[in-house]
Structures are given as structure tokens and as C-alpha cells.
Design a protein around this motif. Sequence first.
Motif, mmCIF file in Angstrom:
data_model
loop_
_atom_site.group_PDB
_atom_site.id
_atom_site.type_symbol
_atom_site.label_atom_id
_atom_site.label_comp_id
_atom_site.label_asym_id
_atom_site.label_seq_id
_atom_site.Cartn_x
_atom_site.Cartn_y
_atom_site.Cartn_z
ATOM 1 N N GLY A 1 -104.401 -42.376 80.057
ATOM 2 C CA GLY A 1 -103.444 -41.693 80.919
ATOM 3 C C GLY A 1 -102.058 -42.257 80.733
ATOM 4 N N PRO A 2 -101.120 -41.765 81.516
ATOM 5 C CA PRO A 2 -99.740 -42.221 81.394
ATOM 6 C C PRO A 2 -99.628 -43.718 81.701
ATOM 7 C CG PRO A 2 -99.928 -40.437 83.020
ATOM 8 C CD PRO A 2 -101.308 -40.773 82.555
ATOM 9 N N VAL A 3 -98.712 -44.351 80.988
ATOM 10 C CA VAL A 3 -98.480 -45.782 81.184
ATOM 11 C C VAL A 3 -97.344 -45.955 82.184
ATOM 12 C CG1 VAL A 3 -97.876 -47.939 80.031
ATOM 13 C CG2 VAL A 3 -99.207 -46.210 78.817
ATOM 14 N N ASP A 4 -97.540 -46.859 83.124
ATOM 15 C CA ASP A 4 -96.522 -47.168 84.124
ATOM 16 C C ASP A 4 -95.276 -47.689 83.414
ATOM 17 O OD1 ASP A 4 -94.898 -48.635 85.950
ATOM 18 O OD2 ASP A 4 -96.609 -48.855 87.303
ATOM 19 N N PRO A 5 -94.103 -47.087 83.628
ATOM 20 C CA PRO A 5 -92.866 -47.526 82.966
ATOM 21 C C PRO A 5 -92.536 -48.997 83.236
ATOM 22 C CG PRO A 5 -92.500 -45.459 84.136
ATOM 23 C CD PRO A 5 -93.884 -45.922 84.480
ATOM 24 N N HIS A 6 -92.893 -49.517 84.421
ATOM 25 C CA HIS A 6 -92.641 -50.922 84.733
ATOM 26 C C HIS A 6 -93.485 -51.823 83.823
ATOM 27 C CE1 HIS A 6 -90.992 -48.874 88.155
ATOM 28 N NE2 HIS A 6 -90.469 -49.993 88.636
ATOM 29 N N GLU A 7 -94.706 -51.399 83.529
ATOM 30 C CA GLU A 7 -95.572 -52.185 82.639
ATOM 31 C C GLU A 7 -95.050 -52.159 81.208
ATOM 32 O OE1 GLU A 7 -99.521 -50.713 83.352
ATOM 33 O OE2 GLU A 7 -99.648 -51.768 85.267
ATOM 34 N N LEU A 8 -94.513 -51.005 80.778
ATOM 35 C CA LEU A 8 -93.916 -50.928 79.442
ATOM 36 C C LEU A 8 -92.692 -51.830 79.339
ATOM 37 C CD1 LEU A 8 -94.188 -47.163 78.422
ATOM 38 C CD2 LEU A 8 -95.390 -49.127 77.446
ATOM 39 N N GLU A 9 -91.894 -51.868 80.397
ATOM 40 C CA GLU A 9 -90.719 -52.747 80.398
ATOM 41 C C GLU A 9 -91.145 -54.207 80.355
ATOM 42 O OE1 GLU A 9 -87.092 -54.237 80.092
ATOM 43 O OE2 GLU A 9 -87.596 -52.119 79.884
ATOM 44 N N ALA A 10 -92.191 -54.552 81.101
ATOM 45 C CA ALA A 10 -92.704 -55.926 81.079
ATOM 46 C C ALA A 10 -93.200 -56.271 79.679
ATOM 47 C CB ALA A 10 -93.820 -56.096 82.106
ATOM 48 N N TRP A 11 -93.896 -55.338 79.026
ATOM 49 C CA TRP A 11 -94.367 -55.556 77.657
ATOM 50 C C TRP A 11 -93.187 -55.762 76.717
ATOM 51 C CZ3 TRP A 11 -97.110 -57.334 74.045
ATOM 52 C CH2 TRP A 11 -97.083 -56.833 72.744
ATOM 53 N N SER A 12 -92.126 -54.958 76.865
ATOM 54 C CA SER A 12 -90.941 -55.097 76.012
ATOM 55 C C SER A 12 -90.326 -56.483 76.160
ATOM 56 C CB SER A 12 -89.901 -54.035 76.357
ATOM 57 O OG SER A 12 -90.391 -52.756 76.005
ATOM 58 N N THR B 1 -87.564 -68.780 66.275
ATOM 59 C CA THR B 1 -87.130 -70.170 66.535
ATOM 60 C C THR B 1 -88.057 -71.138 65.824
ATOM 61 O OG1 THR B 1 -86.209 -69.535 68.671
ATOM 62 C CG2 THR B 1 -86.698 -71.877 68.343
ATOM 63 N N SER B 2 -89.360 -70.923 65.901
ATOM 64 C CA SER B 2 -90.312 -71.847 65.272
ATOM 65 C C SER B 2 -90.196 -71.849 63.762
ATOM 66 C CB SER B 2 -91.744 -71.515 65.678
ATOM 67 O OG SER B 2 -92.192 -70.350 65.024
ATOM 68 N N ARG B 3 -89.693 -70.764 63.189
ATOM 69 C CA ARG B 3 -89.528 -70.671 61.746
ATOM 70 C C ARG B 3 -88.127 -71.065 61.305
ATOM 71 N NH1 ARG B 3 -92.904 -65.064 60.727
ATOM 72 N NH2 ARG B 3 -94.948 -66.004 61.055
ATOM 73 N N GLY B 4 -87.307 -71.499 62.269
ATOM 74 C CA GLY B 4 -85.952 -71.910 61.952
ATOM 75 C C GLY B 4 -85.063 -70.760 61.548
ATOM 76 N N LEU B 5 -85.376 -69.563 62.011
ATOM 77 C CA LEU B 5 -84.590 -68.392 61.660
ATOM 78 C C LEU B 5 -83.494 -68.100 62.674
ATOM 79 C CD1 LEU B 5 -87.524 -66.070 60.530
ATOM 80 C CD2 LEU B 5 -86.028 -67.463 59.092
ATOM 81 N N ALA C 1 -89.574 -61.885 73.812
ATOM 82 C CA ALA C 1 -89.732 -63.343 73.933
ATOM 83 C C ALA C 1 -90.650 -63.876 72.831
ATOM 84 C CB ALA C 1 -90.282 -63.699 75.307
ATOM 85 N N LEU C 2 -91.686 -63.135 72.515
ATOM 86 C CA LEU C 2 -92.611 -63.531 71.448
ATOM 87 C C LEU C 2 -91.879 -63.606 70.114
ATOM 88 C CD1 LEU C 2 -95.484 -64.011 70.280
ATOM 89 C CD2 LEU C 2 -95.723 -61.534 70.187
ATOM 90 N N TRP C 3 -91.148 -62.560 69.773
ATOM 91 C CA TRP C 3 -90.430 -62.548 68.494
ATOM 92 C C TRP C 3 -89.357 -63.627 68.440
ATOM 93 C CZ3 TRP C 3 -93.064 -60.842 64.820
ATOM 94 C CH2 TRP C 3 -93.870 -59.719 64.938
#
Length: 162
Positions: A134-145, A157-161, A150-152
Amino acid sequence: MDKDWQALAQALRSARVAKGLTQAELAEAIGVSRTTLQNMEQGRAMVRATPSLRSAARVLGWPEGRVEAILNGQLSHEATPQEGTPSLYSIDGLPLRVRHELDGGVAIDTRVVELGHPNSSTRMIVILKQDEPGPVDPHELEAWSEVERALWQAIATSRGLE
């Protein structure tokens, strides 16, 4: 020579417990009922080692020929190597907690991140999953973004880039 079904039953039971699996989990992994697995673990004599019995041996990590070696008295159940730590992995090699989370629901997004050098054999896999289609909650998509950014950033940072 008679087959030692009791020794095999004890070895199966010991290996299952050492792997941290319940009878229900192992039965499901090999596609039989819990009652069938109970019969195997009780040492009920059979005409021959069944495909289900061989499947259980594979899931428990036994090498080819171990079932026959135990049945023929060539290897006691005490000599059956046990890994010191219980296995928390399902038949497909995924941790049981991950397999549980992946069952059902729908994947919304995924990322695969190579760790270490390019073409490394180690990867981190991130799956954004929703329990019901079903449709994804826009707040959850924003949290994922935000988590994805932060992950990237942490990877760069860990790769010194950065």
C-alpha cells in the motif's frame, strides 16, 4: 549389521540444540512436520536414511556421509563436532531474525554498500520494508531519506572522501 538409529537420533537432537534451533524451526527448514522430526529424534528405526533425514543433516552442517557413519557405528554422536556457538541462521544462510523480518510485507527501497575496497566480498545490505502493501507514509519516506543521507556521509567519511 543393524543400524544404530538411537545413536543417530541422539546426534541429531544434540546438533539441533547446539545450533539453537527448536524442533519446529528445523522441521520447517527441511519441509516436514514437527511430528516427523520428533520421530527422527526418538530413533524410530527406518528401512534407510530418508531424504528428510539427509536434509536435516545438511541444515545442521554435517558433511556428506556422517549419517551413514553414525548409523554404522563408525562415528559416535559424541564425536560429532559441535560448533561452540549456536547457529542463528536459517536454511538459506540468512540470520533467523533477518529471515523473520523479510517474511511477508513488501520492500520499498534497498541499498547495497561494498565495504572496504571496491569489489570487496563484504557488503552491507539495507532494506526499507513495509509490513503491508500500500501507500508509504510520507513521514517514513522522509525519515528513510535522512537515514540514507547519514549512511552515505558516514561511508564517505570512513573512506576519506569527505
